[in-house]
Design an enzyme around this catalytic site. Structure first.
Site, PDB file in Angstrom:
ATOM      1  N   HIS A  72     -95.880 -32.696  31.199  1.00 40.51           N
ATOM      2  CA  HIS A  72     -96.272 -32.017  32.438  1.00 40.51           C
ATOM      3  C   HIS A  72     -97.200 -30.856  32.102  1.00 40.51           C
ATOM      4  CE1 HIS A  72     -93.211 -33.412  35.663  1.00 40.51           C
ATOM      5  NE2 HIS A  72     -93.517 -34.390  34.843  1.00 40.51           N
ATOM      6  N   TYR A 200     -90.633 -25.598  42.689  1.00 42.10           N
ATOM      7  CA  TYR A 200     -89.602 -24.571  42.893  1.00 42.10           C
ATOM      8  C   TYR A 200     -89.910 -23.929  44.251  1.00 42.10           C
ATOM      9  CZ  TYR A 200     -88.783 -24.709  37.770  1.00 42.10           C
ATOM     10  OH  TYR A 200     -88.495 -25.087  36.484  1.00 42.10           O
ATOM     11  N   PRO A 292     -80.750 -21.286  35.316  1.00 39.53           N
ATOM     12  CA  PRO A 292     -81.603 -22.423  34.979  1.00 39.53           C
ATOM     13  C   PRO A 292     -83.036 -22.346  35.537  1.00 39.53           C
ATOM     14  CG  PRO A 292     -79.932 -23.056  36.598  1.00 39.53           C
ATOM     15  CD  PRO A 292     -79.618 -21.662  36.172  1.00 39.53           C
ATOM     16  N   LYS A 296     -84.827 -22.659  30.501  1.00 37.20           N
ATOM     17  CA  LYS A 296     -84.870 -22.085  29.149  1.00 37.20           C
ATOM     18  C   LYS A 296     -83.627 -22.357  28.284  1.00 37.20           C
ATOM     19  CE  LYS A 296     -88.820 -20.246  29.030  1.00 37.20           C
ATOM     20  NZ  LYS A 296     -89.402 -21.583  29.070  1.00 37.20           N
ATOM     21  N   TYR A 384     -93.199 -20.048  30.579  1.00 35.89           N
ATOM     22  CA  TYR A 384     -92.609 -21.344  30.958  1.00 35.89           C
ATOM     23  C   TYR A 384     -92.762 -22.363  29.829  1.00 35.89           C
ATOM     24  CZ  TYR A 384     -91.073 -25.068  34.106  1.00 35.89           C
ATOM     25  OH  TYR A 384     -90.363 -26.093  34.686  1.00 35.89           O
TER      26      TYR A 384
HETATM   27  P1  RFL Z   1     -73.382 -27.120  25.029  1.00 34.60           P
HETATM   28  O1  RFL Z   1     -74.311 -28.172  25.498  1.00 34.60           O
HETATM   29  O2  RFL Z   1     -72.463 -26.506  26.011  1.00 34.60           O
HETATM   30  O3  RFL Z   1     -72.547 -27.753  23.825  1.00 34.60           O
HETATM   31  C1  RFL Z   1     -71.414 -27.093  23.290  1.00 34.60           C
HETATM   32  C2  RFL Z   1     -70.532 -28.122  22.640  1.00 34.60           C
HETATM   33  O4  RFL Z   1     -69.394 -27.455  22.070  1.00 34.60           O
HETATM   34  C3  RFL Z   1     -68.235 -28.177  22.397  1.00 34.60           C
HETATM   35  N1  RFL Z   1     -67.052 -27.310  22.372  1.00 34.60           N
HETATM   36  C4  RFL Z   1     -66.116 -27.348  21.406  1.00 34.60           C
HETATM   37  N2  RFL Z   1     -66.034 -28.054  20.272  1.00 34.60           N
HETATM   38  C5  RFL Z   1     -64.924 -27.871  19.492  1.00 34.60           C
HETATM   39  N3  RFL Z   1     -63.908 -27.027  19.859  1.00 34.60           N
HETATM   40  C6  RFL Z   1     -63.966 -26.293  20.987  1.00 34.60           C
HETATM   41  N4  RFL Z   1     -62.960 -25.487  21.335  1.00 34.60           N
HETATM   42  C7  RFL Z   1     -65.115 -26.429  21.821  1.00 34.60           C
HETATM   43  N5  RFL Z   1     -65.487 -25.872  22.994  1.00 34.60           N
HETATM   44  C8  RFL Z   1     -66.660 -26.406  23.315  1.00 34.60           C
HETATM   45  C9  RFL Z   1     -68.505 -28.726  23.790  1.00 34.60           C
HETATM   46  O5  RFL Z   1     -67.670 -29.834  24.090  1.00 34.60           O
HETATM   47  C10 RFL Z   1     -69.985 -29.114  23.666  1.00 34.60           C
HETATM   48  O6  RFL Z   1     -70.165 -30.437  23.232  1.00 34.60           O
HETATM   49  O7  RFL Z   1     -74.166 -25.914  24.326  1.00 34.60           O
HETATM   50  P2  RFL Z   1     -75.525 -25.903  23.449  1.00 34.60           P
HETATM   51  O8  RFL Z   1     -75.497 -26.998  22.413  1.00 34.60           O
HETATM   52  O9  RFL Z   1     -75.703 -24.493  23.038  1.00 34.60           O
HETATM   53  O10 RFL Z   1     -76.690 -26.322  24.456  1.00 34.60           O
HETATM   54  C11 RFL Z   1     -77.056 -25.466  25.507  1.00 34.60           C
HETATM   55  C12 RFL Z   1     -77.512 -26.279  26.707  1.00 34.60           C
HETATM   56  O11 RFL Z   1     -76.527 -27.247  26.998  1.00 34.60           O
HETATM   57  C13 RFL Z   1     -77.769 -25.408  27.954  1.00 34.60           C
HETATM   58  O12 RFL Z   1     -78.358 -24.184  27.591  1.00 34.60           O
HETATM   59  C14 RFL Z   1     -78.705 -26.102  28.957  1.00 34.60           C
HETATM   60  O13 RFL Z   1     -78.110 -27.257  29.474  1.00 34.60           O
HETATM   61  C15 RFL Z   1     -79.057 -25.160  30.101  1.00 34.60           C
HETATM   62  N6  RFL Z   1     -79.859 -25.815  31.150  1.00 34.60           N
HETATM   63  C16 RFL Z   1     -81.212 -26.021  30.983  1.00 34.60           C
HETATM   64  N7  RFL Z   1     -81.823 -25.674  29.822  1.00 34.60           N
HETATM   65  C17 RFL Z   1     -83.168 -25.937  29.627  1.00 34.60           C
HETATM   66  O14 RFL Z   1     -83.675 -25.626  28.533  1.00 34.60           O
HETATM   67  N8  RFL Z   1     -83.938 -26.558  30.594  1.00 34.60           N
HETATM   68  C18 RFL Z   1     -83.409 -26.920  31.787  1.00 34.60           C
HETATM   69  O15 RFL Z   1     -84.114 -27.537  32.574  1.00 34.60           O
HETATM   70  C19 RFL Z   1     -82.007 -26.642  32.034  1.00 34.60           C
HETATM   71  N9  RFL Z   1     -81.417 -27.001  33.184  1.00 34.60           N
HETATM   72  C20 RFL Z   1     -79.249 -26.230  32.337  1.00 34.60           C
HETATM   73  C21 RFL Z   1     -80.069 -26.817  33.359  1.00 34.60           C
HETATM   74  C22 RFL Z   1     -77.873 -26.080  32.540  1.00 34.60           C
HETATM   75  C23 RFL Z   1     -77.294 -26.497  33.712  1.00 34.60           C
HETATM   76  N10 RFL Z   1     -75.872 -26.342  33.834  1.00 34.60           N
HETATM   77  C24 RFL Z   1     -75.013 -27.276  34.372  1.00 34.60           C
HETATM   78  C25 RFL Z   1     -75.210 -25.253  33.125  1.00 34.60           C
HETATM   79  C26 RFL Z   1     -79.511 -27.220  34.537  1.00 34.60           C
HETATM   80  C27 RFL Z   1     -78.129 -27.047  34.750  1.00 34.60           C
HETATM   81  C28 RFL Z   1     -77.590 -27.485  36.079  1.00 34.60           C
HETATM   82  C1  PHB Z   2     -83.781 -30.228  35.717  1.00 34.39           C
HETATM   83  O1  PHB Z   2     -84.568 -31.170  35.838  1.00 34.39           O
HETATM   84  O2  PHB Z   2     -82.552 -30.390  35.606  1.00 34.39           O
HETATM   85  C2  PHB Z   2     -84.314 -28.835  35.736  1.00 34.39           C
HETATM   86  C3  PHB Z   2     -85.688 -28.633  35.713  1.00 34.39           C
HETATM   87  C4  PHB Z   2     -86.188 -27.341  35.737  1.00 34.39           C
HETATM   88  C5  PHB Z   2     -85.316 -26.273  35.797  1.00 34.39           C
HETATM   89  C6  PHB Z   2     -83.947 -26.466  35.803  1.00 34.39           C
HETATM   90  C7  PHB Z   2     -83.442 -27.773  35.785  1.00 34.39           C
HETATM   91  O3  PHB Z   2     -85.817 -25.005  35.841  1.00 34.39           O
END
Ligand code: RFL
Ligand code: PHB
Length: 389
Positions: A72, A200, A292, A296, A384
């Site tokens: 993108h 957005y 989110p 990032k 971004y």
């Molecule tokens: P994770 O993915 O939470 O993984 C952590 C792992 O640790 C395990 N764990 C344990 N293991 C052993 N013993 C325990 N006691 C444990 N407790 C936990 C868990 O089971 C899991 O497998 O963290 P990590 O690896 O640091 O990754 C971070 C990302 O997951 C997170 O920052 C992103 O998903 C945030 N996020 C987004 N980030 C972006 O860069 N671009 C995006 O577009 C974006 N959109 C989002 C998002 C997060 C969202 N939610 C639901 C929080 C959109 C949403 C809706």
């Molecule tokens: C997504 O596609 O889940 C998404 C994209 C952009 C954002 C957050 C989430 O800023």
């Protein structure tokens, strides 16, 4: 068991770090609480910065990302009738790639055996011990048996709720927290996206985001009060709300379909410092959370992992402990800039319940400024697309 590095958590941060260390011949084992299927069932990030893409490329695990990821070169900010396009390709010479966190994790998981990365899934009662010493160890139980992993370093990649951060004593740590008065309700559906780029939207009824996972799978969000429950949002109610908030142009191109996944995530900004204490390093959501809005979270986890892998490899390959000593300051410098950007974009694009006419006028003025200033657009675009590491 004895190893050089014990990684806790097999989310994207833990798996990426494990692969980067194995590629350099460093020994490690990853301990994870959940099953692989459970982890792949979590729908999260969708937008990858260049740093995240380049780490997958460096590992040679980017074949599917290259084939299926959608580059993108821009995204849009909608404010009422107005659509402001941020041309990130023109403004920065770079682009982001739309490729789900689920797919990144799947690619990293699939390469475990071939790359000799050991991951213990379904490990219960994971606990960290002696992290202030040079001989930390981790204990866990699996199928009723207690296990112990002795290591030189432990890296906490266990997300916001994991045990690693809690192993750092409160008297050496500082927490920074901002909670937002809303959450994001997300829907994933097998329908074509309403627009070829993300939108957005800041609408008087609230925030909306039109995103995607592929040409045939869409991801949408609206912000909702924290008291709302998913059951109160039928698919139809959510599609209706999206159509209003995204505006008539997007609504005309929006295809509705049944939800494959629907969930509400609270929004918060959070930083824990330091990100290293003794022999324990923290990476990703274990140390910080961003709302989110800036896309990032996953990308910050990737940059932490890049710094941690360099530091740990330097220690084991060149006997150099300098980058480990500097890890927390190095990582936090980038974390704070992403926190700032995510917070400011959240502030700009959401209607806060406490806001009055003045705050709304500030949003309109800022959007006006962005719409007419290449400098303002460049500042948004370079954040971004991802600040340099
Ligand atoms: P994770 O993915 O939470 O993984 C952590 C792992 O640790 C395990 N764990 C344990 N293991 C052993 N013993 C325990 N006691 C444990 N407790 C936990 C868990 O089971 C899991 O497998 O963290 P990590 O690896 O640091 O990754 C971070 C990302 O997951 C997170 O920052 C992103 O998903 C945030 N996020 C987004 N980030 C972006 O860069 N671009 C995006 O577009 C974006 N959109 C989002 C998002 C997060 C969202 N939610 C639901 C929080 C959109 C949403 C809706
Ligand atoms: C997504 O596609 O889940 C998404 C994209 C952009 C954002 C957050 C989430 O800023």
């Amino acid at each position: 068991m004895r190893t050089q590095i014990c990684i806790i958590g097999a989310g994207p941060a833990g798996l990426l770090l494990g692969h980067l260390l194995r590629a350099e011949g460093v020994e490690c084992v990853v301990i994870e609480r959940q099953t692989p299927d459970y982890i792949l069932g979590r729908i999260r990030a969708g937008v990858l910065e260049e740093i995240t893409v380049s780490l997958m490329a460096r590992l040679g695990l980017d074949a599917r990302l290259k084939a299926e990821g959608l580059p993108h070169g821009g995204f849009n900010l909608a404010d009422g009738e107005r659509l402001i396009r941020i041309d990130i390709a023109d403004l920065t010479g770079k682009q982001v790639v739309v490729y789900g966190q689920t797919e990144v994790t799947r690619d990293l998981m699939a390469a475990r055996e071939e790359r000799g990365l050991e991951v213990v899934y379904e490990a219960a009662d994971v606990a960290l011990h002696d992290v202030e010493s040079d001989a930390p160890f981790v204990t866990y139980t699996k199928e009723g048996t207690e296990h112990r992993v002795d290591a030189r370093f432990v890296v906490g990649c266990d997300g916001f709720h994991g045990p690693s951060r809690k192993a750092i004593p409160a008297n050496v740590a500082k927490e920074y927290l901002r909670e937002y008065p809303f959450g994001w309700l997300g829907i994933l559906a097998d329908v074509p996206p309403c627009n070829h780029e993300l939108i957005y939207a800041n609408h008087e009824r609230g925030f909306a985001l039109a995103s995607m996972r592929s040409e045939s799978r869409s991801r949408y969000y609206v912000d909702v009060p924290l008291t709302d429950r998913v059951e109160e949002w039928s698919d139809e109610r959510l599609w209706d709300e999206l159509a209003v908030r995204l505006g008539p142009e997007a609504a005309a191109h929006m295809t509705r379909g049944p939800a494959i996944e629907k969930s509400i995530a609270p929004l918060r900004s959070y930083v824990f410092a330091p990100m290293r204490h003794g022999s324990l390093l923290l990476c990703g959501d274990a140390a910080h959370i961003v709302p989110p809005t800036g896309a990032k979270g996953l990308n910050l986890a990737a940059s932490d992992v890049h710094y941690a892998a360099e530091a740990l490899t330097g220690y084991f390959r060149r006997n150099d402990a300098g980058a480990i000593a500097a890890y927390s300051d190095t990582a936090l410098a980038r974390v704070w800039k992403s926190e700032r950007f995510s917070w400011s974009l959240t502030r700009l694009m959401h209607r806060f319940p406490e806001d009055g006419p003045f705050e709304r006028a500030m949003q309109v003025a800022e959007l006006d400024y962005i719409a007419t200033s290449r400098a303002a657009q460049t500042a948004i675009a370079e954040n971004y697309v991802g600040l340099p590491i």
